[in-house]
Design a protein around this motif. Structure first.
Motif, mmCIF file in Angstrom:
data_model
loop_
_atom_site.group_PDB
_atom_site.id
_atom_site.type_symbol
_atom_site.label_atom_id
_atom_site.label_comp_id
_atom_site.label_asym_id
_atom_site.label_seq_id
_atom_site.Cartn_x
_atom_site.Cartn_y
_atom_site.Cartn_z
ATOM 1 N N GLN A 1 -8.797 0.720 1.428
ATOM 2 C CA GLN A 1 -9.367 0.100 0.371
ATOM 3 C C GLN A 1 -10.131 -1.151 1.075
ATOM 4 O O GLN A 1 -9.769 -1.656 2.046
ATOM 5 N N THR B 1 -1.861 1.187 -8.440
ATOM 6 C CA THR B 1 -3.075 0.532 -7.860
ATOM 7 C C THR B 1 -2.622 -0.632 -6.929
ATOM 8 O O THR B 1 -1.868 -1.417 -7.496
ATOM 9 N N GLU C 1 -15.230 -6.546 3.951
ATOM 10 C CA GLU C 1 -13.924 -6.409 4.424
ATOM 11 C C GLU C 1 -13.366 -6.689 6.035
ATOM 12 O O GLU C 1 -12.722 -7.393 6.390
ATOM 13 N N PHE D 1 -12.441 -4.351 -5.465
ATOM 14 C CA PHE D 1 -12.292 -3.254 -4.247
ATOM 15 C C PHE D 1 -12.692 -1.893 -4.522
ATOM 16 O O PHE D 1 -12.685 -1.342 -5.507
ATOM 17 N N GLU D 2 -12.982 -1.285 -3.411
ATOM 18 C CA GLU D 2 -13.538 0.150 -3.603
ATOM 19 C C GLU D 2 -12.746 0.832 -2.371
ATOM 20 O O GLU D 2 -12.409 0.358 -1.445
ATOM 21 N N THR D 3 -12.477 2.275 -2.564
ATOM 22 C CA THR D 3 -11.877 2.676 -1.690
ATOM 23 C C THR D 3 -12.680 3.695 -0.750
ATOM 24 O O THR D 3 -13.542 4.459 -1.318
ATOM 25 N N LYS E 1 0.788 -1.378 0.109
ATOM 26 C CA LYS E 1 0.048 0.048 -0.039
ATOM 27 C C LYS E 1 0.780 1.222 -0.023
ATOM 28 O O LYS E 1 0.611 2.264 -0.658
ATOM 29 N N THR F 1 -12.975 -4.607 0.496
ATOM 30 C CA THR F 1 -13.194 -5.478 -0.269
ATOM 31 C C THR F 1 -14.706 -6.050 -0.553
ATOM 32 O O THR F 1 -15.360 -6.117 0.497
#
Ligand SMILES: Nc1ncnc2c1ncn2[C@@H]1O[C@H](COP(=O)(O)OP(=O)(O)O)[C@@H](O)[C@H]1O
Ligand SMILES: Nc1ccn([C@@H]2O[C@H](COP(=O)(O)OP(=O)(O)O)[C@@H](O)[C@H]2O)c(=O)n1
Length: 230
Positions: free
Chosen positions: A80, A30, A90, A72-74, A21, A82
């Motif tokens: 980030q 990414t 997540e 995946f989204e922030t 990360k 899941t």
């Protein structure tokens, strides 16, 4: 500058995602957590009753594997997260139980085949930092930079234990250490893509290295490699 792919592999809880990360943030790349994908498959199997703590209904999981969509989204926090078939999982996938389930489903060839296919598609345009067990050996064997992280099982268990405690998960250090040791053993001895250091990976034992120092070390490696490729 031309983008590259970066593979970060190593044992459980040694700081792979922290370094990956960090690199992604510094480089504007990414970050992809391949372990989260195996964890999502395990959650899917548990929820559907195809997996218990001792058994896996391989035929049922294989039949439904193509129904698993992982993304995946922030989050607004910058973290980030899941998603499994559109649901944020997540928190649920981070338990020791699901970690162990991930290690068990990851021994199955059809699971690996499907996830590796998705991971390779994600890396097609380069500019990806992916962490896992087989990224440098199987997913991106041509990755320009490969990092292999290690630390003693006790150090790794302590880190994971403190992380779970901070999240309010009720676990003991002993349980966490047993989980780390069990997964290490399964991950290194399975016949399908066992955890191995790629011959061209650069190894770092971070038992006595801080998070800041390891990121600096990784950035130095990146700069060295990209200068060579210019
Ligand atoms: N060099 C380090 N020193 C101390 N703690 C670390 C270091 N690297 C990572 N950590 C911590 O260890 C825990 C596990 O790290 P993580 O990156 O999630 O490991 P992995 O992705 O290999 O499972 C996290 O709480 C993280 O903050
Ligand atoms: N590329 C990968 C990533 C994870 N895995 C499996 O998935 C499990 C969970 O991976 P993870 O990276 O989330 O685990 P931690 O190192 O974060 O504890 C591992 O124990 C491996 O068995 C794998 O087989 N291949």
């Amino acid at each position: 500058m031309k983008k590259i792919n970066i593979a970060v592999d190593g044992f459980s809880s040694c700081g792979k995602s922290t370094i990956a990360k960090g690199l992604a943030k510094e480089l504007g790349y990414t970050y992809i957590d391949s372990g989260a994908m195996y964890r999502a498959v395990a959650l899917f199997a548990y929820r559907n009753g195809w997996m218990t703590d001792t058994t896996i209904d391989e035929a049922a999981l294989q039949k439904h594997i193509s129904e698993i969509v992982i993304s995946f989204e922030t989050a607004p926090t910058g973290q980030q997260e899941t998603y499994l078939n559109g649901e944020n999982v997540e928190r649920e996938i981070r338990s020791l139980e699901i970690g162990n389930g991930a290690s068990r489903v990851s021994t199955l060839g059809f699971v690996r085949k499907e996830l590796v296919r998705q991971q390779q598609a994600m890396g097609k345009k380069k500019g990806v930092v992916m962490d896992g067990r087989d990224i440098g050996t199987v997913v991106f064997p041509d990755a320009e930079l490969k990092i292999f992280l290690t630390a003693s099982p006790e150090v790794r268990a302590r880190r994971r234990f403190e992380e779970l405690q901070a999240k309010g998960t009720p676990v003991s250090y002993e349980e966490t250490l047993a989980n780390v040791i069990e997964r290490d053993e399964r991950d290194t001895t399975r016949s399908e893509s066992p955890l191995r250091k790629a011959p061209d990976a650069i190894e770092l034992d971070n038992s006595n290295v801080t998070i800041t120092e390891q990121l600096q070390w990784a950035m130095d490696m990146f700069n060295k490699i990209t200068t060579q490729h210019e």
